[in-house]
Design a protein around this motif. Structure first.
Motif, PDB file in Angstrom:
ATOM      1  N   UNK A   1       0.895  -1.295   0.197  1.00 29.59           N
ATOM      2  CA  UNK A   1      -0.004   0.022   0.086  1.00 29.59           C
ATOM      3  C   UNK A   1       0.715   1.297  -0.120  1.00 29.59           C
TER       4      UNK A   1
ATOM      5  N   UNK B   1       2.110   1.800  -3.513  1.00 28.41           N
ATOM      6  CA  UNK B   1       0.928   2.144  -4.351  1.00 28.41           C
ATOM      7  C   UNK B   1       0.702   3.603  -3.970  1.00 28.41           C
ATOM      8  N   UNK B   2       0.431   3.988  -2.694  1.00 27.19           N
ATOM      9  CA  UNK B   2       0.281   5.476  -2.177  1.00 27.19           C
ATOM     10  C   UNK B   2       0.971   6.233  -2.880  1.00 27.19           C
TER      11      UNK B   2
ATOM     12  N   UNK C   1      -9.871  -5.348  -2.724  1.00 27.34           N
ATOM     13  CA  UNK C   1      -9.595  -4.040  -2.335  1.00 27.34           C
ATOM     14  C   UNK C   1      -9.028  -3.063  -3.255  1.00 27.34           C
TER      15      UNK C   1
ATOM     16  N   UNK D   1     -11.157   0.660  -4.469  1.00 35.20           N
ATOM     17  CA  UNK D   1     -10.519   1.771  -4.214  1.00 35.20           C
ATOM     18  C   UNK D   1      -9.740   2.313  -5.657  1.00 35.20           C
TER      19      UNK D   1
ATOM     20  N   UNK E   1      -8.004   1.386  -7.670  1.00 37.54           N
ATOM     21  CA  UNK E   1      -6.554   0.909  -8.075  1.00 37.54           C
ATOM     22  C   UNK E   1      -6.369   0.035  -9.183  1.00 37.54           C
TER      23      UNK E   1
END
Lengths: 408, 662
Positions: A18, A21-22, A42, A46, A48
């Motif tokens: 995460x 990715x963030x 997930x 979101x 993604x």
């Protein structure tokens, strides 16, 4: 997602992180996450970009994922975890039409091959050997200590045992006695055996673009497996020139055009540098977080940047700060392991909390009361972060933590 | 503040400045983190937040940043992201038992709600009035932090949070005004008690806190005045015999020595306190059990019965004494109030009730039901005792049933309406559910059996509800949803068919909707309002009072008059209020009926002619939030007599709120 630049490469992140990715979601490159299907839900919820893929042992399906990504328009695969390094290598070999990237990735994944390759290129390494079973380990332990002219009954010098394909501290054991050998489980073989070097161990995070070092961070280990801080102390930074030369050798030996490497070295008591091992991925031990804290740049973005052949020199120069001088202070972290066998609660020691260097922690309350025995390095329960202006004080602070109970 | 062992004595002000700087850095990083990864960046904010809160002046620093914190996403992905569902009574427990970061989030959320209540911060999901209620209740439940030295138990439970939490409550008290704290707490408690809920555990906990403060000489509670005294004595010492709160054992021994004159005084004292507040002191069951065995002639005085209730008691003395013996214990004290009100309702004269209660007394419970009841009420008494006590309270206080912290408003409403209008049917349902752990209802002739169905709206165990609800709601919930499935594909709102089939023949088969279901737009609103008036308004329906309670649907709006969702209520009465206006008196299964629906529409629960548990609104305001009601096709009333102005008033209220875009 941030606005993307069509003149830059479309990247695929291999593995689910995460934090990565963030970071990349806020960067100016189009991206897609390639990770196991358990993360798909997930990702979908979101927004993604996601492609499900199971990274087991590299197999004939690597061609399949390479084709999928090629059709998708992806140009660069970025490995986040040790297990995805060979996949990324195989896929990049296809995407960038550079077949040698696959064999290069295999080198990174096999600690014995890696060591031989370095040795062949004239890089100094310690004594090492491959082990396929416990008998090999015992023989190596005995031979090393014979060499040191130890008699039966003298305490042994330790040797290091590293499973071939595990990341960082996982699978790294220190072996002192034959009894220690018994504790190794079958699935940790084959492994690399190394003699113990008394000296100064440290690691680097090297951002390489077009075979040039664009940013070289030196992470100083205060106590391997427990504490590390960056930038390193002036005493270790004094070796920066020498370290740079060693890394340039490594770039040649492993033929690295683009990417982030994470090598480990020893400086022996005589000032000679020994190569330990090198990984081609995000380092463990929170080095990326510490870099962000000390320098203020997002290292995940940095990794994507240097892996992109389309990145320009101007872009890279604008992105990376100047080593050491641009750091706002020293950022360190301490990995917490319970010191007692039975624990019931987590409590930051008051002295730690009141220390001006202490920042915050991510320790979770204990889920079970019995602490399982620490098998190898690794399995820490959480991390405490520190920050301050003085490297010596940082070292002291990090050492102080080892005497304290975070779980009681 | 500094720990001598470190030797590094830092001025707290310097520490605060240093921590605040880092807190702001972390907050900025959190704000910059994409929504899907917020939780990876919260740690620093929360940990710095806790430490800042523990420093002098710390809460004020955080208070100034509540808006930034919320925007950065500190509450994202947690219950605190929905302040409208937060329950004040859970707060003390969260602080004491949750892990440190969860407890810190709770503290930050309380600071935020303080800011909302003070008008310093606008939150779309919760009005400043709701926030003020919440903060008052939290303060009431945590008075010890404010006034007394930290107890050993709290010290252990709170650990490193003790200082931040005390700082926080001191800050809240400072902002809301110290002088009036206990006064406003009492007002809050009285507002809740005026609705006579069945579940009063939270109220009792708040009163206990006030009692602790009053017992502490170092706290000035003079301002609390008689209101506090009344509540505390009702719970801990309502009579001469237990004035100084001697403990159950001592009181039981004292009873042995009392003569009939003293016993009569005790009986009157208990009855007065109980009917005055709706709270039953734990001494009351001790007394009632004693007189039930020794002096049955004092039972009606101890229950505070009028001639109606006394007559019922005398006619069914054996049953009542048996109910006292089986159901009334210290652990089930509130059942005394339920028993008294049940007798006052005179429902024992309905032939089925007596025998049905005897069945209840001897009812063997299904192990699964026993388990769920024990999980909520504990094992101090067998589950059947808690259920029997629950039956008495539900029959005595039909409008005290609440849905607790569960999405099961339809089930709570059904229990309330049955208890009110169809009590023998309710007892039958309880018998099926409690004994067999299943029940069968019929939808247009087809049987629906709950044990054969998947779960309904409730996902986990029921929270904060009475024993009857624990036994019944899981089944009602499933049956209700299943009836919904049976109507799949029919045009219009499914409640048109479900309501009558689910509740009983007495629900009108006619059904009027304010909206066109597929589009959600208003449809013939004029006709809708006229028909509603012609059915319920005595001036337009031939002066006919509501005979049976009728389920209805409302569009709930928040205090800014924005649409929140559809909600099930029941219309119980329509009549003139003390000031001569026409009001609708209705039952809202939400635990707290007092709500501000915005645009001046404030639901009243007390002071406008409400009976205990009723909510009320002037009829035009009520009609403006209504979207579905039932009526009898053969009793059309006189819709044409409703004036155009009246209809327009209703429509204006609707258009200014939930129907704005419809």
């Amino acid at each position: 997602m941030a606005d993307t630049d069509p003149n830059k490469s479309y990247v695929a992140l291999f593995g689910w992180s995460l934090r990565a990715i963030a970071g990349v979601a806020k960067f100016n490159r189009k991206y897609v996450v390639v990770a196991p299907s358990w993360a798909e839900q997930y990702a979908k919820e979101n927004d993604i970009p996601f492609i499900a893929w199971d990274f087991e042992r590299l197999n004939e399906r690597s061609w399949e994922i390479a084709k999928i990504l090629q059709d998708e328009g992806v140009e660069v695969a970025v490995p986040l975890y040790e297990e995805t390094v060979e996949w990324a290598g195989a896929v990049n070999a296809v995407l960038q039409n550079k077949p040698r990237l696959l064999s290069q990735a295999m080198l990174f994944r096999d600690k014995a091959l890696m060591k031989r390759r370095a040795q062949l290129a004239g890089i100094r390494v310690g004594i090492f050997e491959e082990a396929h079973d416990r008998v090999d380990v015992v023989r190596f332990l005995k031979r090393v200590n014979q060499t040191l002219l130890k008699l039966d009954g003298d305490p042994n010098d330790p040797i290091h045992f590293k499973a071939f394909d595990k990341a960082g501290c996982l699978g790294h054991r220190v072996i002192r006695t034959v009894d220690d050998v018994e504790n190794i489980s079958d699935d940790e073989f084959p492994a690399l055996l190394e003699s113990h070097l008394d000296g100064w161990e440290f690691a680097c995070e090297v951002f390489i673009h077009n075979r040039k070092i664009r940013f070289l961070n030196i992470s100083e280990y205060v106590h391997l497996g427990y504490s590390v801080f960056i930038p390193a102390s002036p005493k270790l930074e004094a070796y920066r020139e020498q370290i740079t030369r060693e890394i340039e050798k490594l770039i040649e030996a492993f033929d690295i055009d683009y990417g982030l490497i994470h090598p480990e070295y020893f400086i022996a008591n005589d000032g000679v540098m020994y190569f330990g091992e090198v990984a081609y991925r995000v380092p463990g031990g929170n080095a990326f977080e510490l870099m962000e804290r000390a320098y203020g740049f997002n290292a995940y973005q940095g990794q994507v940047l240097v892996m992109d052949p389309k990145a320009t020199d101007e872009e890279i120069e604008a992105f990376f700060p100047k080593e050491v001088v641009d750091a706002k202070g020293h950022a360190g972290c301490f990995l917490v392991y319970p010191r007692r066998r039975v624990v019931s609660e987590m409590q930051i020691p008051e002295e730690t909390e009141n220390d001006p260097y202490f920042e915050y922690h991510d320790l979770a309350p204990p889920l079970e009361q019995k602490v399982s025995k620490r098998a190898a390095f690794g399995n820490h329960w959480g991390t405490c972060y520190f920050f301050g202006p003085d490297a010596d004080r940082m070292k002291e602070v990090l050492l102080e933590q080892e005497e304290r109970d975070f779980y009681t | 503040m500094t720990d001598p062992s470190t030797g590094a004595a830092e001025d707290p002000a310097v520490t605060l400045e240093r921590l605040t700087g880092r807190f702001d850095d972390c907050l900025a990083r959190l704000a910059d983190t994409p929504a899907f990864a917020k939780h990876t960046a919260k740690g620093g904010v929360i940990d710095y937040g806790r430490r800042i809160m523990g420093l002098p002046g710390g809460p004020a620093v955080l208070y100034d940043r509540v808006a930034t914190m919320e925007e950065a996403g500190i509450f994202a992905g947690t219950d605190w992201d929905h302040p409208e569902i937060l329950q004040a009574p859970l707060a003390p427990n969260t602080l004491r038992t949750a892990d440190q970061s969860t407890a810190t989030l709770e503290c930050l959320s309380e600071l935020r709600l303080l800011a909302v209540g003070q008008g310093d911060y606008f939150h779309p999901a919760i009005s400043s009035e709701q926030a003020r209620h919440f903060v008052s209740q939290v303060l009431a439940l945590n008075l010890t932090f404010l006034f007394s030295a930290p107890s050993e138990a709290d010290r252990v439970a709170l650990g490193r949070l003790a200082k931040p939490v005390r700082n926080l409550y001191a800050f809240i008290a400072e902002r809301t005004g110290y002088d009036n704290i206990i006064g406003s707490l009492i007002a809050e408690i009285e507002r809740i008690l005026a609705q006579r809920p069945i579940m009063v555990d939270d109220v009792k906990a708040m009163v206990t806190q006030i009692a602790i403060c009053m017992a502490d000489a170092s706290i000035d509670t003079a301002a609390a005045g008689r209101g506090a005294d009344r509540l505390v004595s009702a719970l801990f010492g309502p009579t001469a015999g237990c004035r100084e709160d001697p403990g159950i054992q001592v009181y039981a021994e004292r009873l042995e020595t009392m003569d009939v004159h003293m016993l009569t005084q005790e009986a009157n004292g208990f009855a007065r306190a109980m009917h005055d507040t709706g709270l039953v002191s734990p001494y009351h069951p001790v007394f009632l059990r004693y007189v039930a065995y020794q002096r049955p002639d004092l039972v009606s005085a101890a229950l505070g019965l009028s001639s109606t209730g006394r007559d019922g008691f005398l006619c069914y003395q054996q049953l009542i004494l048996r109910l006292i013996e089986d159901a009334v214990h210290v652990e089930t004290a509130q059942s005394v109030y339920g028993l008294a009100l049940m007798l006052e309702r005179g429902i024992l004269y309905v032939p089925a009730i007596g025998p049905a209660l005897w069945r209840q007394i001897f009812l063997p419970l299904h192990p699964a039901v026993e388990q769920s009841i024990a999980a909520t009420f504990g094992a101090a008494r067998p589950a059947r005792v808690f259920l029997l006590a629950g039956v008495l309270t539900v029959l005595g206080q039909p409008m005290g049933v609440g849905q607790g912290n569960n999405p099961t408003c339809q089930s709570a409403r059904a229990i309330s309406m049955w208890a009110y209008t169809d009590p023998d049917y309710l007892l039958q349902l309880i018998a099926w559910a409690a004994r067999d752990n299943t029940l069968t209802m019929h939808f247009e002739g087809q049987p629906i059996t709950s044990s054969e169905l998947q779960q309904g709206l409730m996902a986990g165990p029921l929270l904060d509800v009475d024993a009857v609800s624990i036994a019944l709601v899981p089944h009602l919930d499933r049956v209700y949803i299943e009836m919904g499935r049976h109507t799949a594909g029919r045009p219009g709102d499914p409640h048109r068919w479900i309501n009558a089939e689910f509740h009983g023949w007495w629900v009108g088969r006619g059904c009027r909707l304010a909206i066109d279901v597929p589009t959600g737009m208003l449809e013939d609103f004029d006709g809708f309002v006229r028909q509603f008036y012609a059915t319920y308004h005595p001036y337009h329906n031939g002066n006919q009072p509501v005979i049976h309670p009728q389920p209805a649907g409302i569009a709930v709006t928040d205090s800014a008059a924005r649409f929140i969702g559809w909600h099930a209520i029941a219309i119980y009465r329509v009549g003139l209020d003390p000031s001569g206006g026409m009001r609708v008196y209705f039952y809202n299964p939400n635990n707290d009926g007092g709500q501000d629906w915005g645009d001046g529409v404030v639901v009243s629960t007390d002071g406008n002619g409400e009976r205990f548990g009723e909510s009320s609104l002037p009829i035009a305001q009520f009609a403006s939030r209504l979207y579905l009601f039932h009526f009898d096709e053969r009793e059309r009333g006189w819709p044409e007599t409703v004036t155009a102005e009246e209809v327009q008033t209703v429509e204006d209220f609707a258009r200014r709120s939930w129907a704005a875009a419809r």
